[in-house]
Design an enzyme around this catalytic site. Structure first.
Site, PDB file in Angstrom:
ATOM      1  N   ASN A   1       0.880  -1.174   0.000  1.00 41.73           N
ATOM      2  CA  ASN A   1       0.000   0.000   0.000  1.00 41.73           C
ATOM      3  C   ASN A   1       0.914   1.220   0.000  1.00 41.73           C
ATOM      4  OD1 ASN A   1      -1.795   2.045   0.442  1.00 41.73           O
ATOM      5  ND2 ASN A   1      -2.360   1.426   2.525  1.00 41.73           N
TER       6      ASN A   1
ATOM      7  N   LYS B   1       0.216   4.256  -0.394  1.00 40.12           N
ATOM      8  CA  LYS B   1      -0.406   5.477   0.143  1.00 40.12           C
ATOM      9  C   LYS B   1      -0.060   6.665  -0.771  1.00 40.12           C
ATOM     10  CE  LYS B   1      -0.241   3.313   4.628  1.00 40.12           C
ATOM     11  NZ  LYS B   1      -0.247   3.417   6.055  1.00 40.12           N
TER      12      LYS B   1
ATOM     13  N   HIS C   1      -9.787   1.228   4.700  1.00 30.30           N
ATOM     14  CA  HIS C   1      -8.513   1.510   5.375  1.00 30.30           C
ATOM     15  C   HIS C   1      -8.742   2.537   6.486  1.00 30.30           C
ATOM     16  CE1 HIS C   1      -4.431   2.737   6.199  1.00 30.30           C
ATOM     17  NE2 HIS C   1      -4.048   1.610   5.616  1.00 30.30           N
TER      18      HIS C   1
ATOM     19  N   GLU D   1      -7.072   4.961   7.484  1.00 34.19           N
ATOM     20  CA  GLU D   1      -6.808   6.367   7.133  1.00 34.19           C
ATOM     21  C   GLU D   1      -8.011   6.978   6.427  1.00 34.19           C
ATOM     22  OE1 GLU D   1      -3.013   5.653   5.217  1.00 34.19           O
ATOM     23  OE2 GLU D   1      -2.226   5.082   7.180  1.00 34.19           O
TER      24      GLU D   1
ATOM     25  N   GLU E   1      -5.846  -4.706  10.419  1.00 34.20           N
ATOM     26  CA  GLU E   1      -4.805  -3.713  10.651  1.00 34.20           C
ATOM     27  C   GLU E   1      -5.102  -2.936  11.933  1.00 34.20           C
ATOM     28  OE1 GLU E   1      -2.725  -2.545   6.758  1.00 34.20           O
ATOM     29  OE2 GLU E   1      -4.534  -1.370   6.851  1.00 34.20           O
TER      30      GLU E   1
ATOM     31  N   GLY F   1       2.155   2.286  10.738  1.00 30.86           N
ATOM     32  CA  GLY F   1       3.153   3.342  10.584  1.00 30.86           C
ATOM     33  C   GLY F   1       3.817   3.767  11.884  1.00 30.86           C
TER      34      GLY F   1
ATOM     35  N   SER G   1       3.041  -2.044  10.442  1.00 29.23           N
ATOM     36  CA  SER G   1       4.478  -2.138  10.706  1.00 29.23           C
ATOM     37  C   SER G   1       5.065  -3.515  10.435  1.00 29.23           C
ATOM     38  CB  SER G   1       4.795  -1.675  12.131  1.00 29.23           C
ATOM     39  OG  SER G   1       4.393  -0.330  12.310  1.00 29.23           O
TER      40      SER G   1
HETATM   41  P1  PGA Z   1       2.525   0.272   7.644  1.00 29.65           P
HETATM   42  O1  PGA Z   1       1.106   0.507   6.942  1.00 29.65           O
HETATM   43  O2  PGA Z   1       3.062  -1.051   7.125  1.00 29.65           O
HETATM   44  O3  PGA Z   1       3.385   1.427   7.218  1.00 29.65           O
HETATM   45  O4  PGA Z   1       2.293   0.225   9.105  1.00 29.65           O
HETATM   46  C1  PGA Z   1       0.209  -0.539   6.715  1.00 29.65           C
HETATM   47  C2  PGA Z   1      -1.072  -0.017   6.084  1.00 29.65           C
HETATM   48  O5  PGA Z   1      -1.524   1.076   6.453  1.00 29.65           O
HETATM   49  O6  PGA Z   1      -1.665  -0.667   5.209  1.00 29.65           O
END
Ligand code: PGA
Length: 249
Positions: free
Chosen positions: A9, A11, A94, A96, A166, A172, A212
């Protein structure tokens, strides 16, 4: 048998030249060696068409799409348009999008329905906040997200869905759920699928972990009974790291 999947992903990251060289590097590594999982990349919308046209080992997906066919929705891209340029998959739910863009369960359900109509493979994300985990009822929160936006699908449509668990506190942040914590939630999700659909569908559903995930922790996570791969943010931006996660399988 369910499939193992590693999905990147990206982003809102990478310039066009960075995106292009990352893709070339990934395609080259993947064609040099047999891999034991399916690989997807969810890329910024402006890069979709070009990456779809050049991809051979990676399936390219969209990070977002609007659930109307056409019309006065300035700035939006319809799932029909995504499908029309060859997009195969879409991320829905997601955290976000839920948090920064206030996407509600009702809206996510509309997106799920439209993605189904357009035959886009849905990667449906769910997960709890830190406060929800600490309150103890985090399992209920996650199952409710699935019930509110996904579990109305027919058996046939649900069979095409991938779920990504998630935990928001792990995205992140460098803080990963332990393999045991993640596996426990994956088992709960699978059990909810047994109750809503049936055992066979539950066994065949791919459930990814995200948050992460990196080359160091991927092996322990993916070796758990109910973790079928990962949705990878930060570590999908570096070819070496992403390939190393893919090679965990
Ligand atoms: P990350 O993000 O691996 O940077 O924690 C995962 C995601 O948001 O899909």
């Amino acid at each position: 048998m369910r499939k193992n999947i590693v999905a990147g992903n990206w982003k809102m990251n990478l310039s066009w030249s960075e995106a292009n060289s990352l893709s070339e590097e990934l395609e080259k590594s993947l064609s040099d060696k047999k891999v034991n999982c399916e690989v997807y990349n969810f890329v910024p919308a402006i890069y979709l068409k070009s990456l779809i046209d050049s991809a051979s080992n990676i399936t390219i997906g969209a990070q977002n799409g609007y659930p109307k066919d056409a019309g006065a929705y300035t700035g939006e891209i319809s799932m029909k348009q995504l499908k029309n340029i060859g997009t195969k998959a879409i991320l829905i739910g997601h955290s976000e999008r839920r948090q920064l863009f206030s996407e509600s369960d009702v809206f996510l359900r509309e997106k799920v329905d439209e993605a189904t109509r357009q035959d886009l493979k849905i990667f449906f994300c769910c997960g709890e906040t830190l406060a929800q985990r600490e309150s103890g009822n985090f399992e209920g929160v996650v199952i409710q997200q699935l019930e509110n936006s996904l579990f109305h699908l027919s058996e046939n449509d649900f069979k095409k869905v991938v779920i990504a668990y998630e935990p928001i506190w792990a995205i992140g942040t460098g803080k990963t759920a332990t393999p045991e914590q993640a596996n426990e939630m994956h088992k709960n999700i699978r059990q909810a699928i047994v109750e809503k659909y049936n055992q066979e569908i539950a066994e065949d559903t791919t459930i990814l972990y995200g948050g992460s995930c990196n080359p160091t922790n991927a092996k322990d996570l993916f070796s758990k009974s109910d973790i079928d791969g990962g949705l990878i943010g930060g570590a999908s931006l570096k070819a070496e790291d992403f390939i190393s996660i893919i090679n965990t399988f």
